[in-house]
Design a protein around this motif. Sequence first.
Motif, PDB file in Angstrom:
ATOM      1  N   HIS A  26      -3.947 126.154 102.324  1.00 52.93           N
ATOM      2  CA  HIS A  26      -4.433 125.608 100.819  1.00 52.93           C
ATOM      3  C   HIS A  26      -3.704 123.507 101.821  1.00 52.93           C
ATOM      4  CE1 HIS A  26      -4.737 128.405  98.668  1.00 52.93           C
ATOM      5  NE2 HIS A  26      -3.509 129.120  99.166  1.00 52.93           N
ATOM      6  N   GLU A  43      -1.716 114.483  91.244  1.00 46.42           N
ATOM      7  CA  GLU A  43      -1.649 115.887  91.242  1.00 46.42           C
ATOM      8  C   GLU A  43      -2.135 117.306  91.646  1.00 46.42           C
ATOM      9  OE1 GLU A  43      -4.839 115.086  88.313  1.00 46.42           O
ATOM     10  OE2 GLU A  43      -4.508 113.393  87.422  1.00 46.42           O
ATOM     11  N   LEU A  44      -2.991 117.053  93.157  1.00 46.36           N
ATOM     12  CA  LEU A  44      -2.860 118.664  94.140  1.00 46.36           C
ATOM     13  C   LEU A  44      -1.636 118.673  94.600  1.00 46.36           C
ATOM     14  CD1 LEU A  44      -5.525 119.632  95.616  1.00 46.36           C
ATOM     15  CD2 LEU A  44      -5.255 117.560  97.284  1.00 46.36           C
ATOM     16  N   ASP A  46       1.043 118.684  92.920  1.00 48.06           N
ATOM     17  CA  ASP A  46       1.675 119.559  92.188  1.00 48.06           C
ATOM     18  C   ASP A  46       0.975 120.718  92.089  1.00 48.06           C
ATOM     19  OD1 ASP A  46       2.887 117.702  91.217  1.00 48.06           O
ATOM     20  OD2 ASP A  46       2.457 116.908  89.394  1.00 48.06           O
ATOM     21  N   GLU A  47      -0.881 120.886  91.882  1.00 46.89           N
ATOM     22  CA  GLU A  47      -0.888 122.100  91.963  1.00 46.89           C
ATOM     23  C   GLU A  47      -0.692 122.749  93.467  1.00 46.89           C
ATOM     24  OE1 GLU A  47      -5.477 121.981  92.577  1.00 46.89           O
ATOM     25  OE2 GLU A  47      -4.946 120.700  90.856  1.00 46.89           O
ATOM     26  N   LYS A  51       1.700 126.919  93.844  1.00 42.27           N
ATOM     27  CA  LYS A  51       1.078 127.450  94.694  1.00 42.27           C
ATOM     28  C   LYS A  51       2.115 128.237  95.785  1.00 42.27           C
ATOM     29  CE  LYS A  51      -4.192 127.791  94.830  1.00 42.27           C
ATOM     30  NZ  LYS A  51      -4.871 126.246  94.298  1.00 42.27           N
TER      31      LYS A  51
END
Length: 403
Positions: A26, A43-44, A46-47, A51
């Motif tokens: 990731h 945003e990425l 946060d994603e 995870k």
Amino acid sequence: MLTLVTETVLAPPARKLAYRAFMDEHVYPNEAAISREDDAAFELVDELRAKAKHAGLWAPHLPPQAGGTGEGFLDYAQLNEEIGRSLYAQLIFGCQAPDAGNGEILWLFGTEEQQERFLRPLVAGDVRSFFSMTEPDVSGSDPTSLRTRAVRDGDEWVIDGHKWFSSGADGAAFGIVMTVTDPDAPPHRRATQILVPADTPGVEIVRPISTMGHTGRGWTTHCEVRYTGVRVPLANTLGEPGAGFRIAQKRLGPGRIHHVMRWLGQMQRAFELMCEYALHRHAFGSPLADKQTVQNWIADSAAEIQACRLMTMDAARKIDDGDEARVEISLIKFHAARVLQDVIDRAIQVHGARGLTDETPLAAMALQARGARIYDGPDEVHRMVVARRILDSFAAGEPWRFS
Ligand SMILES: Cc1cc2nc3c(=O)[nH]c(=O)nc-3n(C[C@H](O)[C@H](O)[C@H](O)COP(=O)(O)OP(=O)(O)OC[C@H]3O[C@@H](n4cnc5c(N)ncnc54)[C@H](O)[C@@H]3O)c2cc1C
């Protein structure tokens, strides 16, 4: 049973392998996108944070009682070696500086109310924080000269001062501000750490300071901050009034090891890139790996990295045993900062012009690495601390013992 330092270092715990797998899947593939620092990058991040939480890899710097997944200092030191390989991974795993250090002192010194209000959302990753100590007008190496003042007025502090290099202050919810509260006390009893919500009237984030061509956004900023007549309740005092230096020591000591462990990750990544490139790039009829100068760089780097690892683990183990490890921490802080720069520099040199491009992570690593010799105490101050303590020991009739 006696555990040799080398055994502890050379056997990576299973948790470290879990972080490694997450990094492979990731983090590395998303580094370039995150480095753009645009809305999509936020945003990425946060994603990826979601995870990491889901995978049980969140906030490894704090114990479960404090909302983290930590298993002791030595364990965290080892995980940081993996996390540190990417400049952004600490943010993804919720253990980024300065929030990790702030979380630790809130856990150690915060009242129940402070932990509920400030620590809980910080550990959950809902907010960020900053640590506001350094001032533009006086030497940060000698914080007994701080000028920011907090004066008591009824049941409030009124804070006035001017700080800079408050990392991550842009968009943070609160800061821990180091301020003089008793100017007549002995130098190391004059300062107090006070929790200041960033939206308190009088707190002004003046600007993110451009450093080495990078201004950043949010977590990656280093901000100038003014405090003008800032009123916060006395209940926002962290620890006792006058305990600012003692708490700072608690924060900065382990914090320096956290930095060094991340640098170990950076060194190893640069080292791997250097070795791989040297094997494949040919010049004058043979791979670069066949040139003795390159071999010397690889051998010197390998020796220096392993020495830094062992020194760091030794300091981490002493901290876990309840020792302050002041000499060991200072030794590794200045030594590893230099090795970090040297290894990255050699890796860049082996890559030639490619080493300066953004097609490898080396250029970004080199920029970050320069600050390592200054933040959390410049090299010269750590050398001074080491020499003074060792000489004090000799002066007291006790030779300095390395073990
Ligand atoms: C990337 C980065 C992030 C930072 N983040 C934060 C943060 O979040 N919060 C915060 O409060 N601060 C932060 N800082 C500030 C940092 O802690 C200070 O820069 C550091 O303490 C040095 O203080 P100074 O810059 O005022 O340098 P000075 O104290 O003015 O020192 C200047 C130089 O003088 C020399 N020197 C000093 N003392 C001695 C001595 N005894 N012997 C020989 N030479 C000496 C050293 O070469 C030193 O580099 C950050 C700094 C950087 C670079």
